[in-house]
Design an enzyme around this catalytic site. Structure first.
Site, PDB file in Angstrom:
ATOM      1  CE  LYS A  90      -3.922   2.232   0.248  1.00 43.46           C
ATOM      2  NZ  LYS A  90      -3.285   2.913  -1.011  1.00 43.46           N
ATOM      3  CD  GLN A 111       3.268   4.841   2.096  1.00 42.49           C
ATOM      4  OE1 GLN A 111       3.977   5.487   1.467  1.00 42.49           O
ATOM      5  NE2 GLN A 111       2.064   5.069   2.845  1.00 42.49           N
ATOM      6  CE  LYS A 114       4.200   7.361   5.231  1.00 38.48           C
ATOM      7  NZ  LYS A 114       3.725   8.570   4.268  1.00 38.48           N
ATOM      8  CE  LYS A 126       4.596   7.124  -2.042  1.00 38.19           C
ATOM      9  NZ  LYS A 126       4.041   7.672  -0.628  1.00 38.19           N
ATOM     10  N   GLY A 165      -2.505   8.151  -4.138  1.00 31.99           N
ATOM     11  CA  GLY A 165      -2.037   9.538  -4.919  1.00 31.99           C
ATOM     12  C   GLY A 165      -0.484   9.774  -4.045  1.00 31.99           C
ATOM     13  CG  ASP A 166       3.562  10.983  -2.799  1.00 31.43           C
ATOM     14  OD1 ASP A 166       3.456  10.585  -1.694  1.00 31.43           O
ATOM     15  OD2 ASP A 166       4.413  11.669  -3.179  1.00 31.43           O
ATOM     16  CB  THR A 209      -2.302  13.781   4.397  1.00 33.35           C
ATOM     17  OG1 THR A 209      -2.646  12.774   3.803  1.00 33.35           O
ATOM     18  CG2 THR A 209      -0.874  13.531   4.886  1.00 33.35           C
TER      19      THR A 209
HETATM   20  N1  GLU Z   1       1.143   9.139  -0.700  1.00 29.00           N
HETATM   21  C1  GLU Z   1       0.782   9.046   0.550  1.00 29.00           C
HETATM   22  C2  GLU Z   1       1.854   8.647   1.691  1.00 29.00           C
HETATM   23  O1  GLU Z   1       3.002   9.328   1.458  1.00 29.00           O
HETATM   24  C3  GLU Z   1      -0.647   8.165   0.635  1.00 29.00           C
HETATM   25  C4  GLU Z   1      -0.493   6.579   0.450  1.00 29.00           C
HETATM   26  C5  GLU Z   1      -1.828   6.045   0.459  1.00 29.00           C
HETATM   27  O2  GLU Z   1      -3.032   6.505   0.829  1.00 29.00           O
HETATM   28  O3  GLU Z   1      -1.592   4.907   0.126  1.00 29.00           O
HETATM   29  O4  GLU Z   1       1.499   8.093   2.725  1.00 29.00           O
END
Ligand code: GLU
Length: 448
Positions: A90, A111, A114, A126, A165-166, A209
């Site tokens: 994810k 990630q 996190k 990612k 997204g990012d 976020t």
């Molecule tokens: N890009 C965001 C992050 O850095 C969201 C990632 C997501 O929702 O999967 O966590």
């Protein structure tokens, strides 16, 4: 410093030459894990750190599309599926000109921790492309997204890998990507998050976020005997992260005085706090134009500083929300000289490792991005749950869950650093608390 940790950092550098952002995060995380690694010799026997720093899978692919002038364009596409020990991969997709494997791997590696910190069952991944949507027409963005998904679809799925997204990938891009995925596989499933509200998106995801960052910063202040009420706050950026942060800071009674864009920053000592000011910035942002200079023209009293970072203003709390490494050694030194108390990272890896060291040694409380900005991906996981269960939550239900998650993450970071370092160090604590669950899952799943 454990020899094993040192060896693994060196090995990662050798195996990924030139990928400096990836080296940076691996060095930062592994160093702080040293006391945990020393208590678990079985991790070295199981080559746990070598496995953690090697993505389970990575794909690089060609993306061919035609621009509005009829010219054929070729971009690179990436997806690094880093770790699936605790759930399907994810993490977001970043579309920006500077995207290369070092950026995608740093984001994918961060990630893992996190996502683990959220307490939800999601692994780390990612992806992205060196395609820059800025200045492209909607039709060009659509053709690019369709071409990108025509390769990516075979690597993802609601129980395999769920992108979002990012930077450079917002609601418009997710919509085009989802449409193409559905057209190819002929299944309506929650394969992406951050979707539009009419097709499986989650209320509250857009601001999640930023809301999460503000709530995490509030916990940092509370743990140190202070409150957000009346605090003067400086943030950078004005993308989705900054937007949500600005709104929630206002709700919490803080006064936001800066935002920044590619053209510089604005200082508005009256506060960037009215609906009119926030709406004005949002409109400019969606028009793809520079945001700061026009803001200063429209709102008298606001000052525009071309080509500068907002960290020079006086504030109680600083929240970088734009991109990686926006707080460097000189910024950190200046914070220490000015006796700043709180810095909470909003953007992924906002500070260089040296800057973090300088700030912490100078007595500044630093909130690390992998904890503070975890509210976005946590809400993505709520979206996955809604899609799988064919249900919809209200915005209030989402906010309540998200707030609880952020409070819990802050506590987990504080507890882990107390346990292993005997002090309140959220940077080390986030790494350790995120790592412990993933490590245990990897050990129990055998050598895979
Ligand atoms: N890009 C965001 C992050 O850095 C969201 C990632 C997501 O929702 O999967 O966590």
């Amino acid at each position: 410093m454990s020899n094993y940790v040192e060896r693994c950092i060196e090995l990662c550098k050798q195996k990924n030459p030139g990928e400096v952002e990836f080296h940076q995060t691996v060095e930062e995380v592994l160093h702080s894990l040293t006391p945990v690694i020393e208590q678990h010799p079985e991790y070295e026997e199981a080559a746990l750190l070598e496995r953690l720093t090697e993505p389970e899978r990575g794909v690089t692919f060609r993306v061919v599309w035609v621009d509005d002038a009829g010219k054929v364009q070729v971009n690179k596409g990436y997806r690094y599926q880093f770790n699936s020990a605790i759930g399907p991969y994810k993490g977001g997709l970043r579309f920006a000109a500077n995207v290369y494997p070092g950026i995608v791997k740093f984001l994918g590696f961060e990630q893992i921790f996190k996502n683990s910190l959220t307490g939800l069952p999601i692994g780390g991944g990612k992806g992205g492309s060196d395609f820059d949507p800025n200045g492209k027409s909607d039709a060009e963005v659509m053709r690019f997204c369709q071409a990108f998904m025509t390769e990516l679809y075979r690597h993802i799925g609601p129980n395999t890998d769920v992108p979002a997204g990012d930077i450079g990938v917002g609601g418009r891009e997710i919509g085009f990507l989802f449409g193409q995925y559905k057209r190819i596989v002929d299944r309506y499933e929650g394969v992406l998050t951050g979707k539009g509200l009419t097709f499986g998106g989650c209320l509250g995801r857009a601001e999640a976020t930023g809301f999460g960052i503000s709530w995490y910063a509030e916990e940092m202040l509370k743990a140190n005997g202070e409150s957000m009420k009346g605090k003067v706050v400086s943030i950078s950026g004005f993308g989705n992260v900054s937007w949500g942060t600005a709104i929630k800071l206002r709700d919490l009674g803080a006064k936001l005085i800066t935002i920044s864009g590619p053209d510089g920053y604005i200082l508005d000592e009256d506060g960037i706090n009215t609906d009119e000011k926030i709406a004005f910035l949002l409109d400019l942002r969606s028009s793809g134009k520079n945001i700061c200079a026009p803001y200063a023209d429209k709102f008298p009293g606001a000052k525009f500083f071309a080509g500068k970072k907002p960290w020079e203003v006086t504030a109680d709390l600083y929240i970088p929300c734009a991109t990686q490494n926006e707080i460097r050694e000189d910024d950190a030194r200046s914070f220490v000289e000015r006796k700043v108390k709180f810095v909470c990272e909003g953007s992924n890896m906002s500070s260089t490792n040296e800057a973090i060291k300088i700030m912490q040694e100078g007595g500044i409380i630093v909130g690390p991005s992998k904890a503070a900005n975890a509210g976005g991906v946590a809400t993505s996981c709520i979206e996955m749950g809604q899609n799988a269960g064919h249900t919809v939550l209200t915005a209030e239900q989402v906010y309540e869950q998200l707030h609880g998650i952020m409070v819990h993450i802050h506590q987990a970071c504080a507890d882990a650093s107390k346990k292993y370092y005997g002090k309140y160090d959220l940077v080390a604590g986030a790494n350790i608390a995120g790592f412990e669950k993933v490590a245990q899952a990897m050990m129990e799943q055998g050598l895979v």
